[in-house]
Design a protein around this motif. Structure first.
Motif, PDB file in Angstrom:
ATOM      1  N   GLU A  78      20.666   4.541 -20.387  1.00 41.76           N
ATOM      2  CA  GLU A  78      20.750   5.628 -20.408  1.00 41.76           C
ATOM      3  C   GLU A  78      20.595   5.422 -22.352  1.00 41.76           C
ATOM      4  OE1 GLU A  78      24.001   7.383 -18.927  1.00 41.76           O
ATOM      5  OE2 GLU A  78      23.571   7.066 -16.992  1.00 41.76           O
ATOM      6  N   ASP A  79      21.335   3.924 -22.844  1.00 44.01           N
ATOM      7  CA  ASP A  79      21.348   4.111 -24.435  1.00 44.01           C
ATOM      8  C   ASP A  79      19.672   4.543 -24.673  1.00 44.01           C
ATOM      9  OD1 ASP A  79      23.835   3.796 -24.039  1.00 44.01           O
ATOM     10  OD2 ASP A  79      23.767   1.958 -24.104  1.00 44.01           O
ATOM     11  N   THR A  80      18.899   3.499 -23.677  1.00 44.34           N
ATOM     12  CA  THR A  80      17.274   3.680 -24.195  1.00 44.34           C
ATOM     13  C   THR A  80      16.864   4.564 -24.126  1.00 44.34           C
ATOM     14  OG1 THR A  80      16.982   1.818 -23.311  1.00 44.34           O
ATOM     15  CG2 THR A  80      15.116   2.570 -23.824  1.00 44.34           C
ATOM     16  N   VAL A  81      17.181   6.040 -23.249  1.00 42.51           N
ATOM     17  CA  VAL A  81      16.765   7.353 -23.272  1.00 42.51           C
ATOM     18  C   VAL A  81      17.005   7.763 -24.599  1.00 42.51           C
ATOM     19  CG1 VAL A  81      17.063   9.555 -21.531  1.00 42.51           C
ATOM     20  CG2 VAL A  81      16.191   7.100 -20.797  1.00 42.51           C
ATOM     21  N   GLY A  82      18.843   7.606 -24.378  1.00 43.37           N
ATOM     22  CA  GLY A  82      19.611   8.672 -25.202  1.00 43.37           C
ATOM     23  C   GLY A  82      19.443   8.320 -26.679  1.00 43.37           C
ATOM     24  N   THR A  83      18.422   7.201 -27.245  1.00 42.61           N
ATOM     25  CA  THR A  83      17.814   7.197 -27.956  1.00 42.61           C
ATOM     26  C   THR A  83      16.178   7.295 -28.248  1.00 42.61           C
ATOM     27  OG1 THR A  83      18.263   4.973 -28.665  1.00 42.61           O
ATOM     28  CG2 THR A  83      15.908   5.021 -29.268  1.00 42.61           C
ATOM     29  N   THR A  88      12.805  12.606 -29.771  1.00 39.56           N
ATOM     30  CA  THR A  88      12.129  13.330 -29.873  1.00 39.56           C
ATOM     31  C   THR A  88      12.888  14.498 -30.260  1.00 39.56           C
ATOM     32  OG1 THR A  88      11.760  12.221 -27.531  1.00 39.56           O
ATOM     33  CG2 THR A  88      11.373  14.629 -27.680  1.00 39.56           C
ATOM     34  N   ASN A  89      14.322  15.031 -30.096  1.00 43.10           N
ATOM     35  CA  ASN A  89      14.593  15.873 -30.938  1.00 43.10           C
ATOM     36  C   ASN A  89      14.534  16.111 -32.303  1.00 43.10           C
ATOM     37  OD1 ASN A  89      15.846  16.886 -29.005  1.00 43.10           O
ATOM     38  ND2 ASN A  89      17.490  15.587 -29.227  1.00 43.10           N
ATOM     39  N   LYS A  90      14.516  14.978 -33.276  1.00 50.39           N
ATOM     40  CA  LYS A  90      13.898  14.703 -35.010  1.00 50.39           C
ATOM     41  C   LYS A  90      12.752  14.868 -35.082  1.00 50.39           C
ATOM     42  CE  LYS A  90      15.915  11.730 -37.125  1.00 50.39           C
ATOM     43  NZ  LYS A  90      16.409  10.102 -38.037  1.00 50.39           N
ATOM     44  N   GLN A  91      11.385  15.013 -33.725  1.00 50.96           N
ATOM     45  CA  GLN A  91       9.840  14.853 -33.751  1.00 50.96           C
ATOM     46  C   GLN A  91       9.963  16.230 -33.749  1.00 50.96           C
ATOM     47  OE1 GLN A  91       8.005  13.265 -34.974  1.00 50.96           O
ATOM     48  NE2 GLN A  91       5.808  14.073 -33.961  1.00 50.96           N
ATOM     49  N   ALA A  92      10.371  16.833 -32.546  1.00 52.42           N
ATOM     50  CA  ALA A  92      10.265  18.481 -32.638  1.00 52.42           C
ATOM     51  C   ALA A  92      11.000  18.973 -33.863  1.00 52.42           C
ATOM     52  CB  ALA A  92      11.103  18.915 -31.602  1.00 52.42           C
ATOM     53  N   LYS A  98       7.558  22.035 -40.146  1.00 51.11           N
ATOM     54  CA  LYS A  98       6.127  22.615 -40.740  1.00 51.11           C
ATOM     55  C   LYS A  98       5.590  24.392 -40.548  1.00 51.11           C
ATOM     56  CE  LYS A  98       4.895  17.735 -40.840  1.00 51.11           C
ATOM     57  NZ  LYS A  98       4.161  16.190 -40.595  1.00 51.11           N
ATOM     58  N   GLY A  99       5.819  24.142 -39.137  1.00 49.14           N
ATOM     59  CA  GLY A  99       5.447  25.723 -38.507  1.00 49.14           C
ATOM     60  C   GLY A  99       5.110  26.033 -37.072  1.00 49.14           C
ATOM     61  N   CYS A 100       5.701  25.288 -36.627  1.00 49.34           N
ATOM     62  CA  CYS A 100       5.136  25.368 -34.809  1.00 49.34           C
ATOM     63  C   CYS A 100       5.744  26.230 -33.878  1.00 49.34           C
ATOM     64  CB  CYS A 100       5.271  23.859 -34.453  1.00 49.34           C
ATOM     65  SG  CYS A 100       3.721  22.411 -34.925  1.00 49.34           S
ATOM     66  N   LYS A 101       4.819  27.615 -33.824  1.00 51.74           N
ATOM     67  CA  LYS A 101       6.217  28.295 -33.456  1.00 51.74           C
ATOM     68  C   LYS A 101       5.781  27.973 -31.650  1.00 51.74           C
ATOM     69  CE  LYS A 101       4.012  31.375 -36.986  1.00 51.74           C
ATOM     70  NZ  LYS A 101       3.469  32.492 -37.270  1.00 51.74           N
ATOM     71  N   TYR A 102       6.358  27.439 -31.027  1.00 48.69           N
ATOM     72  CA  TYR A 102       6.934  27.177 -30.154  1.00 48.69           C
ATOM     73  C   TYR A 102       8.752  27.262 -29.935  1.00 48.69           C
ATOM     74  CZ  TYR A 102       7.090  22.594 -30.891  1.00 48.69           C
ATOM     75  OH  TYR A 102       6.859  21.233 -31.294  1.00 48.69           O
ATOM     76  N   LYS A 103       9.407  27.660 -28.679  1.00 50.40           N
ATOM     77  CA  LYS A 103      10.816  27.510 -28.256  1.00 50.40           C
ATOM     78  C   LYS A 103      11.855  25.560 -28.458  1.00 50.40           C
ATOM     79  CE  LYS A 103      14.519  29.806 -25.777  1.00 50.40           C
ATOM     80  NZ  LYS A 103      14.445  30.108 -25.280  1.00 50.40           N
ATOM     81  N   TRP A 104      12.266  26.450 -28.574  1.00 52.39           N
ATOM     82  CA  TRP A 104      12.690  24.498 -28.585  1.00 52.39           C
ATOM     83  C   TRP A 104      14.291  24.577 -28.830  1.00 52.39           C
ATOM     84  CZ3 TRP A 104      11.358  19.912 -27.240  1.00 52.39           C
ATOM     85  CH2 TRP A 104      12.187  18.768 -27.001  1.00 52.39           C
ATOM     86  N   THR A 105      14.863  23.168 -27.878  1.00 53.54           N
ATOM     87  CA  THR A 105      16.089  23.338 -27.938  1.00 53.54           C
ATOM     88  C   THR A 105      16.343  22.094 -27.771  1.00 53.54           C
ATOM     89  OG1 THR A 105      16.575  23.308 -25.568  1.00 53.54           O
ATOM     90  CG2 THR A 105      17.314  25.722 -27.277  1.00 53.54           C
ATOM     91  N   ASP A 106      17.184  21.059 -28.140  1.00 49.27           N
ATOM     92  CA  ASP A 106      17.684  19.594 -28.587  1.00 49.27           C
ATOM     93  C   ASP A 106      17.532  18.977 -26.644  1.00 49.27           C
ATOM     94  OD1 ASP A 106      17.455  19.581 -30.736  1.00 49.27           O
ATOM     95  OD2 ASP A 106      19.199  19.008 -30.991  1.00 49.27           O
ATOM     96  N   HIS A 162       8.889  10.978 -28.222  1.00 47.40           N
ATOM     97  CA  HIS A 162       8.676  10.314 -29.348  1.00 47.40           C
ATOM     98  C   HIS A 162       9.276   8.614 -29.753  1.00 47.40           C
ATOM     99  CE1 HIS A 162       5.971  10.294 -33.456  1.00 47.40           C
ATOM    100  NE2 HIS A 162       7.022   9.386 -33.761  1.00 47.40           N
ATOM    101  N   LEU A 163       9.176   7.687 -29.651  1.00 46.83           N
ATOM    102  CA  LEU A 163       9.754   6.589 -29.374  1.00 46.83           C
ATOM    103  C   LEU A 163      10.200   6.072 -30.179  1.00 46.83           C
ATOM    104  CD1 LEU A 163       6.148   4.772 -27.221  1.00 46.83           C
ATOM    105  CD2 LEU A 163       7.842   6.969 -26.403  1.00 46.83           C
ATOM    106  N   SER A 164      10.004   6.046 -31.161  1.00 51.24           N
ATOM    107  CA  SER A 164      10.316   5.635 -32.282  1.00 51.24           C
ATOM    108  C   SER A 164      10.642   6.566 -33.595  1.00 51.24           C
ATOM    109  CB  SER A 164       9.486   4.921 -34.011  1.00 51.24           C
ATOM    110  OG  SER A 164       7.726   5.382 -33.459  1.00 51.24           O
ATOM    111  N   ASP A 165      11.509   6.259 -34.052  1.00 53.99           N
ATOM    112  CA  ASP A 165      12.037   7.137 -35.376  1.00 53.99           C
ATOM    113  C   ASP A 165      11.299   7.644 -36.420  1.00 53.99           C
ATOM    114  OD1 ASP A 165      13.639   8.803 -37.642  1.00 53.99           O
ATOM    115  OD2 ASP A 165      15.270   7.437 -38.020  1.00 53.99           O
ATOM    116  N   PRO A 166      10.582   8.985 -36.641  1.00 53.21           N
ATOM    117  CA  PRO A 166       9.754   9.623 -37.565  1.00 53.21           C
ATOM    118  C   PRO A 166       9.692   9.481 -39.310  1.00 53.21           C
ATOM    119  CG  PRO A 166      10.700  11.692 -35.539  1.00 53.21           C
ATOM    120  CD  PRO A 166      11.606  10.543 -36.116  1.00 53.21           C
TER     121      PRO A 166
END
Length: 534
Positions: A78-83, A88-92, A98-106, A162-166
């Protein structure tokens, strides 16, 4: 006169010429020029004592029971998936800025596990396109994915996983073209976690196998591989337990690590860890890796090795006298001993060349082959077989097929343009396959029935998605029936159309259990909507 003098001096000094230089790989001139036959005896090198760093097998309490999900979570905690969710949320968020037009919730941990469950579901139920899993009103429709999450939600998570910090990715990208740049930076965090977990949860038995595994991709970052259909992909060097195919360790090929200079040598040395394994292990490999230098260096570290070899490889014997020829009978063999190394050539349907620091050249082993006489059907016949060939087929031939089959059956791989996501999907395959092998080992210790690989993956998928795939759906009496069973057709007002739209819409259908009149048409299904609310 001069010719006569040269001839005279040749006969005088022919017996006092300087000693021959050692041939390639340390073979002296006599040994390099003459293969020994079946009639000559050979002794195996002194055995290296087997002292594993831990008791071989599963490093879990055998009395404890573990569900497929619990075993999988040993690799994807769960810690790995939490990271992964944070990255992933930071990437989104960055793409939205940058202007990507899709609906996103964390995305959260529970939802990400469901997302992984859908990936495994799609591996079990093959359809041509992702959108096909959500198509409705079709005889080919599947209902399950829509009950877990919407199609758009699945796709947006896939686009942003995303697997790493953007932010750290951008720092690494600025180092491109310098020695400090890490080409695997985006997959290193998760890759290191999977490698560490694989080694912590299981200690291999004595016989290991080194093989390569290809992950095809169309991304420009992939390394050129002739064996892949797309001519592009990633090569992984895998160390597996020969007894069950468990992936003990792996490394991804990168040019940065100078693998392109000594690829076959460095790839094996990178996965053979003496401090983790302990001395006395036997490692088997194919002719891509085998070289006298590698085998000598492994032997110096108390690892024994066996593998097929290429005659053109540096330091391997070639062009020697008494070698096998095309007319040599089936079962014929030749061998050369050079210290701990023995080189063996055996005639089957073609010449098989094997090098070993484990075995003697021949200990009386035989194999059966079906041969066809001049007249009649094929009949079994027994042929002598050198020990290195027999043991290589036993520990290498089967494990390569076993390991690759477990990975490839129901693989999570599907089309994606992000190179790091292809490796993410392969890491899922490794984790799920290793979890299944742990299940087999634990149930064997408890002398319980073991699930098949397919049944294990079905149960794991259901548990990731928080459902039970074995529960039967109760038979419901809420079914549409004609509003009037008499011969005269009867239409009544749909209660939902009157409540929601204030319209008087007649329908010939009602619910058998409720007795409520409801529309059931191609354009309007008030029957389904009514029972969702009630």
């Amino acid at each position: 006169m001069l010719h006569f003098l040269n001839t005279f001096l040749h006969y005088i000094y022919r017996d006092i010429r300087p000693p021959a230089k050692r041939k390639r790989g340390g073979l002296n001139a006599q040994a390099a020029l003459s293969w020994k036959t079946e009639k000559d005896t050979d002794e195996a090198p002194p055995k290296i004592e087997f002292c594993p760093a831990r008791p071989p097998g599963v490093q879990l309490i055998s009395a404890d029971t573990h569900t497929p999900l619990e075993l999988f979570k040993l690799f994807f905690t769960e810690d790995t998936v939490g990271t992964l969710c944070q990255n992933t949320n930071k990437q989104a968020a960055g793409r939205a800025a940058k202007g990507c037009k899709y609906k996103w919730t964390d995305v959260g941990v529970n939802e990400f596990y469901k997302y992984i469950g859908l990936i495994f579901y799609m591996a079990m139920v093959k359809l041509d396109d992702i959108k096909d899993y959500w198509q409705q009103n079709c005889i080919f429709s599947v209902e399950f994915p829509a009950k877990v999450m919407t199609r758009d939600r699945y796709r947006t998570i896939s686009w942003n996983v995303h697997l790493s910090d953007p932010d750290e990715d951008r720092v690494n990208d600025k180092k491109r073209g310098t020695p400090e740049h890490d080409p695997l930076f985006q997959v290193k965090p998760l890759m290191d976690i999977i490698r560490t977990a694989s080694q912590a949860l299981y200690h291999p038995r004595r016989n290991l196998a080194v093989d390569n595994r290809l992950v095809a991709t169309k991304a420009k970052t992939g390394k050129y591989m002739k064996a892949t259909p797309t001519k592009l992909g990633f090569k992984l060097f895998v160390l597996a337990d020969s007894s069950n195919g468990y992936t003990v360790d792996f490394a991804v090929y990168t040019e940065k690590e100078n693998f392109h200079k000594r690829l076959s040598y460095d790839s094996v040395m990178s996965v053979m860890n003496l401090s983790y394994l302990g001395p006395g292990y036997h490692v088997y490999m194919d002719d891509f890796y085998t070289s006298p230098k590698l085998f000598r260096d492994l032997h110096a570290q108390n690892f024994a090795a066996c593998g097929t070899f290429r005659e053109k490889r540096k330091d391997c014997p070639r062009n020697a006298d008494n070698a096998l020829i095309g007319r040599s009978g089936r079962g014929s063999f030749r061998w050369i001993r050079d210290g701990p190394l023995v080189f063996v050539q055996w005639m089957d349907t073609q010449v098989v060349s094997v090098c070993s620091t484990i075995h003697a050249a021949f200990t009386g082993d035989t194999v059966q082959r079906r041969v066809k006489p001049r007249h009649g059907a094929r009949v079994p016949e027994t042929f002598p077989c050198p020990s290195p060939v027999t043991e290589y087929n036993r520990y290498m031939g089967g494990v390569v097929d076993l390991s690759n089959q477990l990975i490839q059956y129901n693989t999570a791989q599907h089309k994606t343009m992000e190179w790091y996501r292809k490796l993410f999907l392969h890491f899922l395959d490794i984790a799920a396959t290793n979890a299944y092998i742990l299940h087999k080992e634990l149930t064997s210790l408890r002398q319980q029935e073991t699930m098949t690989h397919k049944a294990f993956m079905e149960e794991l998928t259901a548990q990731l998605c928080c459902v039970s795939h074995t529960a039967k759906q109760p038979i419901s009496d809420h079914v549409p029936v004609p509003a009037n069973i008499s011969k005269v057709a009867s239409r009544r007002t749909c209660i939902l159309c009157r409540m929601d739209k204030g319209k008087t819409q007649t329908t010939p259908w009602k619910c058998k259990e409720c007795g409520v009149s409801l529309c059931v048409t191609l354009k309007r299904n008030c029957f389904e909507e009514w029972h969702k609310r009630h």
